[in-house]
Design a protein around this motif. Structure first.
Motif, PDB file in Angstrom:
ATOM      1  N   TYR A   1       0.837  -1.208   0.000  1.00 40.04           N
ATOM      2  CA  TYR A   1       0.000   0.000   0.000  1.00 40.04           C
ATOM      3  C   TYR A   1       0.872   1.259   0.000  1.00 40.04           C
ATOM      4  CZ  TYR A   1      -3.657   3.288   1.287  1.00 40.04           C
ATOM      5  OH  TYR A   1      -4.532   4.353   1.299  1.00 40.04           O
ATOM      6  N   LYS A   2       1.875   1.282   0.861  1.00 37.58           N
ATOM      7  CA  LYS A   2       2.744   2.463   0.949  1.00 37.58           C
ATOM      8  C   LYS A   2       3.571   2.640  -0.316  1.00 37.58           C
ATOM      9  CE  LYS A   2       3.019   2.395   5.991  1.00 37.58           C
ATOM     10  NZ  LYS A   2       3.851   2.042   7.175  1.00 37.58           N
ATOM     11  N   LYS A   3       4.066   1.541  -0.856  1.00 37.52           N
ATOM     12  CA  LYS A   3       4.863   1.608  -2.084  1.00 37.52           C
ATOM     13  C   LYS A   3       4.050   2.234  -3.212  1.00 37.52           C
ATOM     14  CE  LYS A   3       7.586   0.442  -5.579  1.00 37.52           C
ATOM     15  NZ  LYS A   3       8.782   1.251  -5.909  1.00 37.52           N
ATOM     16  N   VAL A   4       2.832   1.731  -3.408  1.00 39.27           N
ATOM     17  CA  VAL A   4       2.012   2.195  -4.518  1.00 39.27           C
ATOM     18  C   VAL A   4       1.497   3.614  -4.285  1.00 39.27           C
ATOM     19  CG1 VAL A   4      -0.159   1.804  -5.756  1.00 39.27           C
ATOM     20  CG2 VAL A   4       1.383  -0.114  -5.301  1.00 39.27           C
ATOM     21  N   THR A   5       0.942   3.870  -3.126  1.00 39.39           N
ATOM     22  CA  THR A   5       0.350   5.191  -2.889  1.00 39.39           C
ATOM     23  C   THR A   5       1.404   6.297  -2.848  1.00 39.39           C
ATOM     24  OG1 THR A   5       0.341   4.776  -0.487  1.00 39.39           O
ATOM     25  CG2 THR A   5      -1.686   4.291  -1.716  1.00 39.39           C
ATOM     26  N   THR A   6       2.588   5.983  -2.346  1.00 39.16           N
ATOM     27  CA  THR A   6       3.659   6.982  -2.338  1.00 39.16           C
ATOM     28  C   THR A   6       4.106   7.318  -3.755  1.00 39.16           C
ATOM     29  OG1 THR A   6       4.455   6.221  -0.175  1.00 39.16           O
ATOM     30  CG2 THR A   6       5.994   7.495  -1.509  1.00 39.16           C
ATOM     31  N   THR A   7       4.186   6.308  -4.591  1.00 43.45           N
ATOM     32  CA  THR A   7       4.626   6.508  -5.980  1.00 43.45           C
ATOM     33  C   THR A   7       3.625   7.332  -6.771  1.00 43.45           C
ATOM     34  OG1 THR A   7       5.854   4.418  -5.948  1.00 43.45           O
ATOM     35  CG2 THR A   7       5.310   5.339  -8.114  1.00 43.45           C
ATOM     36  N   VAL A   8       2.332   7.043  -6.620  1.00 40.19           N
ATOM     37  CA  VAL A   8       1.324   7.740  -7.439  1.00 40.19           C
ATOM     38  C   VAL A   8       0.939   9.105  -6.868  1.00 40.19           C
ATOM     39  CG1 VAL A   8       0.415   5.550  -8.295  1.00 40.19           C
ATOM     40  CG2 VAL A   8      -0.662   6.633  -6.310  1.00 40.19           C
ATOM     41  N   ALA A   9       1.358   9.383  -5.632  1.00 38.96           N
ATOM     42  CA  ALA A   9       0.968  10.648  -4.995  1.00 38.96           C
ATOM     43  C   ALA A   9       1.496  11.864  -5.750  1.00 38.96           C
ATOM     44  CB  ALA A   9       1.463  10.681  -3.551  1.00 38.96           C
ATOM     45  N   SER A  10       2.592  11.692  -6.488  1.00 41.85           N
ATOM     46  CA  SER A  10       3.203  12.829  -7.193  1.00 41.85           C
ATOM     47  C   SER A  10       2.582  13.089  -8.570  1.00 41.85           C
ATOM     48  CB  SER A  10       4.705  12.576  -7.363  1.00 41.85           C
ATOM     49  OG  SER A  10       4.932  11.403  -8.140  1.00 41.85           O
ATOM     50  N   ILE A  11       1.632  12.242  -8.998  1.00 44.93           N
ATOM     51  CA  ILE A  11       1.013  12.428 -10.309  1.00 44.93           C
ATOM     52  C   ILE A  11      -0.046  13.530 -10.221  1.00 44.93           C
ATOM     53  CG2 ILE A  11      -0.241  11.329 -12.200  1.00 44.93           C
ATOM     54  CD1 ILE A  11       0.754   8.629 -11.183  1.00 44.93           C
ATOM     55  N   PRO A  12       0.084  14.603 -10.987  1.00 47.46           N
ATOM     56  CA  PRO A  12      -0.952  15.651 -10.980  1.00 47.46           C
ATOM     57  C   PRO A  12      -2.302  15.085 -11.417  1.00 47.46           C
ATOM     58  CG  PRO A  12       1.037  16.404 -12.108  1.00 47.46           C
ATOM     59  CD  PRO A  12       1.198  14.932 -11.896  1.00 47.46           C
ATOM     60  N   ASP A  13      -3.367  15.623 -10.884  1.00 49.85           N
ATOM     61  CA  ASP A  13      -4.705  15.111 -11.196  1.00 49.85           C
ATOM     62  C   ASP A  13      -4.978  15.105 -12.698  1.00 49.85           C
ATOM     63  OD1 ASP A  13      -5.225  14.645  -8.558  1.00 49.85           O
ATOM     64  OD2 ASP A  13      -6.431  16.454  -8.257  1.00 49.85           O
ATOM     65  N   ASP A  14      -4.516  16.140 -13.399  1.00 52.44           N
ATOM     66  CA  ASP A  14      -4.815  16.224 -14.830  1.00 52.44           C
ATOM     67  C   ASP A  14      -3.959  15.276 -15.672  1.00 52.44           C
ATOM     68  OD1 ASP A  14      -2.402  17.513 -14.567  1.00 52.44           O
ATOM     69  OD2 ASP A  14      -2.997  19.333 -15.633  1.00 52.44           O
ATOM     70  N   GLN A  15      -3.019  14.581 -15.021  1.00 52.00           N
ATOM     71  CA  GLN A  15      -2.189  13.616 -15.734  1.00 52.00           C
ATOM     72  C   GLN A  15      -2.491  12.164 -15.340  1.00 52.00           C
ATOM     73  OE1 GLN A  15       2.028  14.585 -15.658  1.00 52.00           O
ATOM     74  NE2 GLN A  15       1.591  16.791 -15.817  1.00 52.00           N
ATOM     75  N   LYS A  16      -3.435  12.003 -14.440  1.00 58.26           N
ATOM     76  CA  LYS A  16      -3.798  10.647 -14.045  1.00 58.26           C
ATOM     77  C   LYS A  16      -4.555   9.960 -15.173  1.00 58.26           C
ATOM     78  CE  LYS A  16      -4.011  11.414  -9.055  1.00 58.26           C
ATOM     79  NZ  LYS A  16      -4.856  11.444  -7.844  1.00 58.26           N
ATOM     80  N   LYS A  17      -4.248   8.691 -15.381  1.00 55.21           N
ATOM     81  CA  LYS A  17      -4.912   7.949 -16.449  1.00 55.21           C
ATOM     82  C   LYS A  17      -6.378   7.702 -16.095  1.00 55.21           C
ATOM     83  CE  LYS A  17      -0.911   5.589 -18.438  1.00 55.21           C
ATOM     84  NZ  LYS A  17      -0.335   4.271 -18.807  1.00 55.21           N
ATOM     85  N   LYS A  18      -7.206   7.793 -17.116  1.00 54.93           N
ATOM     86  CA  LYS A  18      -8.633   7.548 -16.944  1.00 54.93           C
ATOM     87  C   LYS A  18      -8.897   6.042 -17.039  1.00 54.93           C
ATOM     88  CE  LYS A  18      -9.804  10.214 -20.361  1.00 54.93           C
ATOM     89  NZ  LYS A  18     -10.671  10.918 -21.333  1.00 54.93           N
ATOM     90  N   VAL A  19      -9.566   5.524 -16.017  1.00 53.40           N
ATOM     91  CA  VAL A  19      -9.782   4.076 -15.921  1.00 53.40           C
ATOM     92  C   VAL A  19     -11.280   3.792 -15.825  1.00 53.40           C
ATOM     93  CG1 VAL A  19      -9.255   1.963 -14.634  1.00 53.40           C
ATOM     94  CG2 VAL A  19      -7.575   3.840 -14.711  1.00 53.40           C
ATOM     95  N   TYR A  20     -11.710   2.800 -16.588  1.00 49.71           N
ATOM     96  CA  TYR A  20     -13.103   2.359 -16.534  1.00 49.71           C
ATOM     97  C   TYR A  20     -13.147   0.921 -16.037  1.00 49.71           C
ATOM     98  CZ  TYR A  20     -17.778   0.876 -18.032  1.00 49.71           C
ATOM     99  OH  TYR A  20     -19.061   0.374 -18.063  1.00 49.71           O
ATOM    100  N   TYR A  21     -13.945   0.674 -15.015  1.00 50.45           N
ATOM    101  CA  TYR A  21     -14.148  -0.660 -14.467  1.00 50.45           C
ATOM    102  C   TYR A  21     -15.386  -1.249 -15.131  1.00 50.45           C
ATOM    103  CZ  TYR A  21     -15.297  -4.159 -10.792  1.00 50.45           C
ATOM    104  OH  TYR A  21     -15.613  -5.309 -10.098  1.00 50.45           O
ATOM    105  N   ALA A  22     -15.173  -2.178 -16.075  1.00 50.81           N
ATOM    106  CA  ALA A  22     -16.267  -2.760 -16.856  1.00 50.81           C
ATOM    107  C   ALA A  22     -16.769  -4.036 -16.184  1.00 50.81           C
ATOM    108  CB  ALA A  22     -15.781  -3.072 -18.274  1.00 50.81           C
ATOM    109  N   GLU A  23     -18.037  -4.048 -15.846  1.00 51.90           N
ATOM    110  CA  GLU A  23     -18.636  -5.222 -15.218  1.00 51.90           C
ATOM    111  C   GLU A  23     -19.773  -5.753 -16.079  1.00 51.90           C
ATOM    112  OE1 GLU A  23     -18.761  -4.991 -10.691  1.00 51.90           O
ATOM    113  OE2 GLU A  23     -18.951  -2.882 -11.247  1.00 51.90           O
ATOM    114  N   GLY A  24     -20.066  -7.015 -15.915  1.00 49.06           N
ATOM    115  CA  GLY A  24     -21.121  -7.655 -16.683  1.00 49.06           C
ATOM    116  C   GLY A  24     -20.637  -8.111 -18.033  1.00 49.06           C
TER     117      GLY A  24
END
Length: 356
Positions: free
Chosen positions: A181-204
């Motif tokens: 958890y710390k490894k991942v959240t620390t790494t992604v914390a520096s990504i600006p909101d406007d540069q975060k990848k858009k992700v869609y969770y497709a169900e069904g």
């Protein structure tokens, strides 16, 4: 009159003797604990049989002290990566996906305790717990909080370890979780909101159900630094809010994570999806779900291994130092009670769309 008086005296004396004789034995075989919502609950000193009211808490027990489970909330007999002795655990049902608890089944199995997974974000409240306790008396019902909160699994794991006398395994699982958890959240914390990848969770099977960022079911996307594009209302306790194809096209996600194998196999050739960026860039992945879901279904501690997987799916260039193969092997061997082979690990990874 004297006879009645003597008879009454004798009955009183016998009752007192029963209390004096039985009470110490009762006390020696029970203990009073405070559960995770502050209730005082009297439970057996030693716990050897457990039922959970819903999958997240039952699976946490499976990861910490599996031999105490006498039933589980779904069928394991056809699941992969499960030792044979656990495949035979009876399916006792539960409160998942809007289902009601089968009180008669729980009472007939006479567990030492029943664990109630409590999470206000999923619509739970203390009155529900007390209602279950009333219906299951005299079986003690113990509440476990935050069983579906991926940002805070630690307290539940620690509580269960102490409750079940499995502190070492619980501490080990918590260390595994904390490090990831710390490894991942620390790494992604520096990504600006406007540069975060858009992700869609497709169900069904058609990919047109999803869960927004506000739902525990979609929570791991934000944990791993993604922008959950689903601008929909949070569904019921089972999630899976319906969306239209037009909505998905307008969101135009960079990455799609699929919860359904049928959708995953068809999406790349489906003309309705061909213009979506994730499809054009071949950034569609199938969420591993054996024996339990890695991202959701249920949204319990079973998702711990999904944190490094999803991080590598969304931002592979930022997580080249994560050895997913080794993590999967450690996780399955230590916490899912299954001695997984290197071949099986490679199968899980490649089947999800990543390169082993």
């Amino acid at each position: 009159m004297n006879k009645q008086w003597y008879r009454g005296l004798i009955l009183v004396l016998l009752a007192c003797c029963a209390i004096i004789c039985v009470s110490p034995v009762f006390a020696e075989n029970t203990r009073t604990i405070t559960d995770m919502v502050g209730r005082s609950v009297t439970i057996p000193t030693e716990i050897h049989s457990i039922l959970g009211t819903a999958p997240p808490t039952s699976e946490a027990v499976y990861m910490i002290k599996p031999d105490d489970l006498i039933g589980i909330n779904f069928d394991l007999k056809n699941s992969s990566y499960v030792p044979e002795k656990y495949k035979s655990l009876p399916n006792v049902g539960g409160q998942q996906m809007g289902s009601k608890l089968n009180y008669e089944t729980f009472q007939s199995m006479k567990p030492d305790i029943v664990l109630y997974g409590f999470d206000p974000a999923m619509g739970g409240n203390q009155a529900d717990i007390e209602d279950v306790q009333t219906r299951l008396n005299p079986i003690p019902v113990v509440a476990c909080a935050d069983s579906t909160n991926a940002t805070n699994y630690g307290p539940e794991i620690k509580f269960l370890g102490t409750l079940l006398g499995a502190e070492d395994r619980a501490n080990s699982l918590n260390s595994f979780y904390d490090n990831l958890y710390k490894k991942v959240t620390t790494t992604v914390a520096s990504i600006p909101d406007d540069q975060k990848k858009k992700v869609y969770y497709a169900e069904g099977p058609d990919g047109l159900k999803t869960d927004p960022a506000s739902s525990p079911h979609g929570q791991l996307i934000a944990v791993c630094g993604g922008n959950n594009v689903a601008e929909v209302s949070q569904g019921s306790s089972g999630g899976m809010s319906p969306v239209s194809m037009e909505q998905v096209v307008s969101w135009n996600p960079d990455v799609i994570v699929a919860g359904d194998k049928k959708f995953y196999k068809s999406v790349m050739t489906d003309p309705n999806w061909k213009d979506i960026k994730a499809v054009k860039d071949k950034q569609v992945y199938l969420i591993p779900n054996q024996p339990f879901g890695w991202i959701d279904r249920p949204p319990g501690a079973n998702r711990i291994i999904g944190i490094p997987w999803l991080a590598k799916v969304i931002y592979p260039e930022k997580f080249t130092d994560i050895d997913l193969n080794s993590l999967i092997k450690e996780y399955y061997t230590k916490y899912l009670n299954y001695d997984i082979t290197d071949t099986e690990v490679n199968t899980i990874i490649t089947y999800s769309g990543l390169t082993a």
